[in-house]
Structures are given as structure tokens and as C-alpha cells.
Design an enzyme around this catalytic site. Structure first.
Site, PDB file in Angstrom:
ATOM      1  N   GLY A 170     -20.153  32.471  -6.310  1.00 32.45           N
ATOM      2  CA  GLY A 170     -21.325  32.795  -7.352  1.00 32.45           C
ATOM      3  C   GLY A 170     -20.572  34.502  -7.186  1.00 32.45           C
ATOM      4  N   GLY A 171     -19.701  34.911  -6.440  1.00 28.68           N
ATOM      5  CA  GLY A 171     -19.004  36.242  -7.244  1.00 28.68           C
ATOM      6  C   GLY A 171     -18.897  36.472  -8.155  1.00 28.68           C
ATOM      7  N   LYS A 172     -18.272  35.788  -8.999  1.00 28.14           N
ATOM      8  CA  LYS A 172     -17.846  36.226 -10.648  1.00 28.14           C
ATOM      9  C   LYS A 172     -19.732  36.069 -11.156  1.00 28.14           C
ATOM     10  CE  LYS A 172     -13.158  34.024 -10.385  1.00 28.14           C
ATOM     11  NZ  LYS A 172     -13.196  34.060  -8.432  1.00 28.14           N
ATOM     12  N   ASP A 195     -13.505  29.102 -13.284  1.00 35.50           N
ATOM     13  CA  ASP A 195     -12.203  29.374 -11.782  1.00 35.50           C
ATOM     14  C   ASP A 195     -12.570  27.933 -11.306  1.00 35.50           C
ATOM     15  OD1 ASP A 195     -11.697  29.780  -9.503  1.00 35.50           O
ATOM     16  OD2 ASP A 195     -13.012  30.804  -9.133  1.00 35.50           O
ATOM     17  N   ASP A 232     -22.667  24.654 -12.678  1.00 38.29           N
ATOM     18  CA  ASP A 232     -21.929  24.156 -11.279  1.00 38.29           C
ATOM     19  C   ASP A 232     -22.535  22.759 -10.838  1.00 38.29           C
ATOM     20  OD1 ASP A 232     -19.275  25.032  -8.686  1.00 38.29           O
ATOM     21  OD2 ASP A 232     -20.403  24.109  -7.987  1.00 38.29           O
ATOM     22  N   CYS A 234      -7.323  29.967  -7.389  1.00 37.80           N
ATOM     23  CA  CYS A 234      -6.563  30.722  -6.019  1.00 37.80           C
ATOM     24  C   CYS A 234      -5.379  29.876  -5.539  1.00 37.80           C
ATOM     25  CB  CYS A 234      -7.809  30.420  -5.514  1.00 37.80           C
ATOM     26  SG  CYS A 234      -8.916  28.981  -4.993  1.00 37.80           S
ATOM     27  N   CYS A 240     -17.384  26.270 -12.912  1.00 38.86           N
ATOM     28  CA  CYS A 240     -18.079  26.251 -11.574  1.00 38.86           C
ATOM     29  C   CYS A 240     -18.143  27.169 -10.895  1.00 38.86           C
ATOM     30  CB  CYS A 240     -16.120  26.089 -11.479  1.00 38.86           C
ATOM     31  SG  CYS A 240     -15.997  24.829 -12.302  1.00 38.86           S
TER      32      CYS A 240
END
Length: 435
Positions: free
Chosen positions: A254-256, A313, A271, A366, A250
Site C-alpha cells: 500500500g505505499g504507492k 506494481d 489486490d 522490484c 496489485c
């Protein structure tokens, strides 16, 4: 003049910008992600940059105060007006008390907007009377509990206690700074000076300046990407090393993925949305980083590989992201949490099957809702006796000490860090078998 959100370049066409704000507000309240979709629509792109900025800033200010706004309107409306009239009034009230708009402009433009539309014209007298009456009463007293939808506030009170729930709710009205994750930790000092920012625990750089981040120092050179301080913590918990294989499930936006790739791992990013993965690929290219990018459902993905480390995530109610996305509070419904929890459990089971013996799995959401966090991990550990909690170390991953739970998980609340942070839950799970 009302005090609150400031827009440096005021709109040159008052009604065009405010008409756009009504459209954005309607989209935000009608459907999840509606605000972002409407903000990139052809109608919004047709406005000049000043009007677009004004419309978005006004809409976000209204959403951050929506509970308080509706509380002010309730005694002044004998019957429910049409939805567009209510939204016009909401924006007018926001300008009166929480936006940098002269009082006369807040009233006159709201009346003019009502008069402009045949569907609302007969309500222009109501709009004028309500706003002028509220203006005579003066600014309302701040009440954090008025900011949250009542059903969510009740959930937070049950989960965290009334005092903590009030502290969480108070963050809804706050306009957040921008947090950056750095490709090279050694650039922190230079970028802190160049961006006039503040270095946070864990290596996040927080900057207060506004505007288009693509114009800031270091962007075009691929030195950083935008990522909330709390969102950067789960990838640090995974402790990937150069040469390890890492799976980001997931993955979008894309930050992670960028964090794992910057740490030297061989990353596969999965994803289900091919469209959202385009942004992941664009950011990888800008940052000069590499990852395999695959559009697939993480539950049914047929790849037989196993990985040293997995980051999940999971899709969630996103109630912890209200600082940057206040619309999530008003788009969420109680039934969402149960349906998303079922998906999260299936994703966790799928991730467990893809983990190498002795590997680590970090699960995060989150969300502020225990069903999506604490209860999800408790259920997973009950189903999978070959996994155990790898206790989090707040200092090492940049998390506030108060976020550590007795179980060794992290429950990040918006008020735990000075200046705020997204609400997150994260847990690191270790496979018991030797690698």
C-alpha cells in the site's frame, strides 16, 4: 569478537534465541515469504522481545552472507550433513565473522545446540571441529561475487556487465537504513531534525536509527510511512493531480496507494489478497487518507470503469529487494522468472483496457531481471500501437541520473544511490489518444 551486525539487547537465553534463528533460517530457505511467516508464528511470539530481535538479526546476517558462508564450509565437509546441521553451522560461521558475538560463545552455543537435539547430537563433534578450524584460519577476505547465488550473478553479469554485477552483489551484505515517505512534503525539514535523518532527492527521508518505527516521532500523527526510496519513484512518475482518478493494481502493501491518495487523486486500490489489503486499510486510516480498497484479481476484475492514471506494481521475482529481504535470493528459482513474466504481460494488457484516452500507465517491478522489466515493456509497446513511452525525468521523480535508460525508462540498481536502494524497473506509458 566477531564484527558485524550489532544487537543492543543481547539475548538472556542464548540457546532459545539461536534455536529460533535456526527455525527462521529453515523457513527462509524452504519457501518464498517463509521468513516473514515464521517470524510472526506463535513460537516466535512466545519469545521475549530481546530474543526475537536477536533471532531475526542473526538470521538476516546469515542470509546476507550465505554464499560466503557456504563457500567457507564446502572444503570442510566431506559429505553433505543433514539440513539442520548445515544451518546450525551456517549460523555459527556467521557469528564467528559477521556478528557481534564472542568467538567462544559462537562455538560453544553451536555445539550445545547440536547436543540439545537428538537429530543433530551425533554431529556435535563435527560442529566443534569445523568452527574451531575456521576460527584458526581467521576472517575470510571479502568477495562480493561470493554473496549472490551463482545463477543470479551470471544473469546480472549478462544483463549489466561484470563490473556492475559485482557492485550489485556487494550491496547484498549491507544492512539498509530505513526510508520514509511523507504525507506532507512541507514536514520534511522538521522530521529530518526530529528523526536525525537525511533528506533524499524526491522527498524521501532516510533514517539510520533502529527499533520499532511505530515509536518514532510522527508515526502516530500519520506524518509518514515506511517505503524504500526506489519504491517511491513510480508513483511520482505518474504525476497525478487532485481530482484525477487513479487505479493502483496489485496494491498491497500500500505505499504507492498512500502516495496517490496524498497527491489528491481519487484512488481505487486492487489486490487479490484480502489479507494483505487489511494492512493497506490500516495504513490509510492511520494516515487520514482515503481510497476504495477492493480484493480482486487484477486480470479478471470485472469493473468497467476507466481511470485517468494507472499504477501497476506487478508481482515479480523481487530480486531487487535483497537489501531488506535477502531470503528472496535463495528462494528464487530460474523458472520463476518465465512464469512471472507471462503473468506480468497479462496484467499490462488488462491495465491498458482500463486506461482513459490520453491517460498514463506506470509499470514497475522490484526485480533486476530484464525479462520482467525492459523486455516486458518492449513487448507491450509491440502489442499496443496506441501507447508510447513518456520519458522519465530523474530529477523530478527523485531517481539517480544513472538510472535513466536510452528508451526513457528507469532501471534502478542497488548501488546507484549512496547508502543503497532497492532494485527497480519503471516505465511510464502514455496513451496516444486525446483525452
Amino acid at each position: 569478537m566477531a564484527q558485524g551486525t550489532d544487537v543492543t539487547d543481547a539475548p538472556h537465553d542464548d540457546l532459545a534465541a539461536r534455536r529460533a534463528a535456526i527455525t527462521l533460517l529453515e523457513a527462509a530457505l524452504e519457501r518464498r515469504a517463509g521468513l516473514d511467516e515464521a517470524a510472526t508464528s506463535n513460537a516466535m511470539r512466545g519469545l521475549d522481545s530481546r530474543d526475537r530481535a536477536f533471532a531475526r538479526a542473526l538470521t538476516l546476517a546469515c542470509l546476507r552472507r550465505l554464499g560466503a558462508v557456504d563457500r567457507l564450509l564446502a572444503p570442510r565437509l566431506n559429505r553433505e550433513p543433514p539440513a539442520r546441521v548445515r544451518n546450525l553451522l551456517r549460523l555459527g560461521v556467521t557469528q564467528l565473522f559477521w556478528f557481534d558475538t564472542p568467538d567462544h560463545a559462537a562455538v560453544s552455543t553451536s555445539v550445545a545446540l547440536a547436543d540439545r537435539d537428538k537429530a543433530t547430537r551425533t554431529f556435535k563433534g563435527l560442529v566443534n571441529a569445523v568452527l574451531r578450524g575456521l576460527l584458526r584460519d581467521g576472517p575470510p577476505a571479502d568477495d562480493p561475487e561470493a554473496l549472490a547465488p551463482p545463477w543470479l550473478l551470471a544473469r546480472w553479469q549478462a544483463a549489466f556487465g561484470p563490473d556492475t554485477a559485482r557492485l550489485i552483489a556487494a550491496q547484498i551484505a549491507a544492512e539498509p537504513a530505513t526510508d520514509l515517505s511523507l504525507k506532507q512534503p512541507g514536514d520534511l525539514e522538521a522530521l529530518t531534525a526530529a528523526l536525525e535523518g537525511e533528506a533524499l532527492a524526491g522527498g524521501t527521508l532516510r533514517v539510520a536509527q533502529r527499533g520499532d518505527p511505530s515509536l518514532w516521532p510522527g508515526f502516530s500523527e500519520g506524518q509518514w510511512w515506511v517505503q524504500d526510496a526506489a519504491a517511491a519513484i513510480p508513483a511520482r512518475m505518474l504525476e497525478t493531480r487532485p481530482g484525477q482518478t487513479a487505479l493502483d493494481l496489485c496494491a498491497a502493501p500500500g505505499g504507492k496507494t498512500l502516495q496517490l491518495a496524498a497527491a489528491g487523486a481519487a484512488v481505487t486500490a486492487v489486490d487479490r489478497s484480502a489479507e494483505r489489503l487489511k494492512r493497506v486499510a490500516e495504513n490509510l486510516l492511520r494516515m487520514g487518507l482515503e481510497s476504495q480498497v477492493i480484493a480482486a484479481d487484477a486480470i479478471t476484475w470485472s469493473d468497467a470503469r476507466i481511470f485517468d492514471a494507472i499504477l501497476l506494481d506487478a508481482p515479480c521475482s523481487a530480486t531487487g529487494t535483497f537489501r531488506r529481504h535477502p531470503d528472496v535470493l535463495w528462494a528464487a528459482r530460474p523458472g520463476d522468472i518465465a512464469s512471472l513474466s507471462a503473468v506480468q504481460a497479462r496484467l499490462l494488457d488488462s491495465a491498458a483496457r482500463r486506461l482513459a484516452p490520453g491517460g498514463r500507465l506506470v509499470y514497475c517491478v522490484c526485480s533486476l531481471e530484464p525479462e520482467e522489466g525492459e523486455q516486458q515493456i518492449a513487448g507491450f509497446l509491440a502489442r499496443h500501437g496506441d501507447f508510447e513511452t513518456r520519458p522519465a525525468e530523474p530529477d523530478a521523480c527523485g531517481a539517480p541520473a544513472a538510472s535513466l535508460t536510452p528508451e526513457g525508462w528507469l532501471r534502478l540498481l542497488p548501488h546507484q544511490r549512496e547508502g543503497g536502494q532497492d532494485g527497480f524497473f519503471a516505465a511510464c506509458l502514455q496513451h496516444r489518444a486525446a483525452p
